[in-house]
Design a protein around this motif. Sequence first.
Motif, short mmCIF file in Angstrom:
data_model
loop_
_atom_site.label_atom_id
_atom_site.label_comp_id
_atom_site.label_asym_id
_atom_site.label_seq_id
_atom_site.Cartn_x
_atom_site.Cartn_y
_atom_site.Cartn_z
N GLU A 173 0.84 -1.20 0.00
CA GLU A 173 0.00 0.00 0.00
C GLU A 173 0.87 1.26 0.00
N ASP A 175 3.82 1.50 -1.42
CA ASP A 175 4.29 1.63 -2.80
C ASP A 175 3.24 2.28 -3.68
N ARG A 176 1.98 1.89 -3.48
CA ARG A 176 0.89 2.46 -4.27
C ARG A 176 0.74 3.96 -4.01
N ILE A 177 0.88 4.38 -2.77
CA ILE A 177 0.77 5.80 -2.43
C ILE A 177 1.94 6.58 -3.04
N LEU A 179 3.64 5.79 -5.73
CA LEU A 179 3.42 5.88 -7.18
C LEU A 179 2.39 6.94 -7.52
N ALA A 180 1.35 7.06 -6.67
CA ALA A 180 0.34 8.10 -6.89
C ALA A 180 0.96 9.49 -6.73
N GLN A 181 1.86 9.64 -5.75
CA GLN A 181 2.54 10.91 -5.57
C GLN A 181 3.44 11.23 -6.76
N LYS A 182 4.12 10.19 -7.28
CA LYS A 182 5.00 10.40 -8.42
C LYS A 182 4.20 10.75 -9.68
N ALA A 183 3.01 10.16 -9.83
CA ALA A 183 2.16 10.48 -10.98
C ALA A 183 1.68 11.93 -10.95
N ARG A 184 1.65 12.51 -9.78
CA ARG A 184 1.25 13.92 -9.65
C ARG A 184 2.45 14.86 -9.75
N ASP A 187 8.22 13.61 -6.94
CA ASP A 187 9.14 12.49 -6.84
C ASP A 187 10.06 12.69 -5.64
N THR A 210 -5.86 3.55 5.22
CA THR A 210 -6.09 2.33 4.44
C THR A 210 -5.83 1.08 5.29
#
Length: 267
Positions: A173, A175-177, A179-184, A187, A210
Amino acid sequence: MSSTVLIGQYMETNSMFHRLDPRTKILCIFIIMLSFLTLETAISYVVSSLFVFGVLFLSNVPLHVFVRGLKPLLFILMFTFLYNVLLTKGTTIWSWSFIEVTWEGLENGMRYVGRIILLVLLASVLTLTTMPLDLARGLEKLLAPLSKLNAPVEQFSLMIVIAIRFIPTILQELDRILLAQKARGYDMSSLSLPKRIYAYIPILIPLLFTTIQRAEQLTYAIDARAYGKGKGRTQYKQLQFQQIDYIAGAIAILFVLTLLLIKLGGL
């Protein structure tokens, strides 16, 4: 990050360790880990290292899995080593200003780092070769005598296994958060170490949220299956010791006795 954590993950490789009774694995690994706390001499570390690497080889789990799993411990290992090197008094081999490195500090640092690595590798074999439900049944059977004292053995066993199993889930979870930060466009890998540590603070809030959600869903799932307190429930798969379990137990006892003889002999 979740793929680098050894504790809590299961890998099916059909090895001899997978066929062992979970009670055998728990007891053997427990007494071996206790014996590791007495390691002092170089010979005892060599014997223990050879034994652990033999266990890793027989588990049929690829060696790179264990090496990758040690990466999250690098900070702890470095801190442990430097703490002993810089703060242990003894024969000085190098000094600069107020910093002093002693021979005894190097020995203690290497000793404690090696001990931590051996303990983590051996503990990881238990979870990598044992399914969570089998691990819960093994703990429940071993702690069964405590139920006569009205101890919640079933609940305790289930709690321990769920806690272990949740470790890779929580990291997944995280890692998922990230990646969501990196997509915005945020980094954190480009930040300096102090800023990166500070940047993790806002991430803890959604991670905690979560995690609580998953725990609540798991509670509803357990209630829906009428698990209750777990006391008196029958099991489809019955645990039974086989010949291979007695052989594994004898090998573990022989190894512990070997370390004891090395310690008593001053080798």
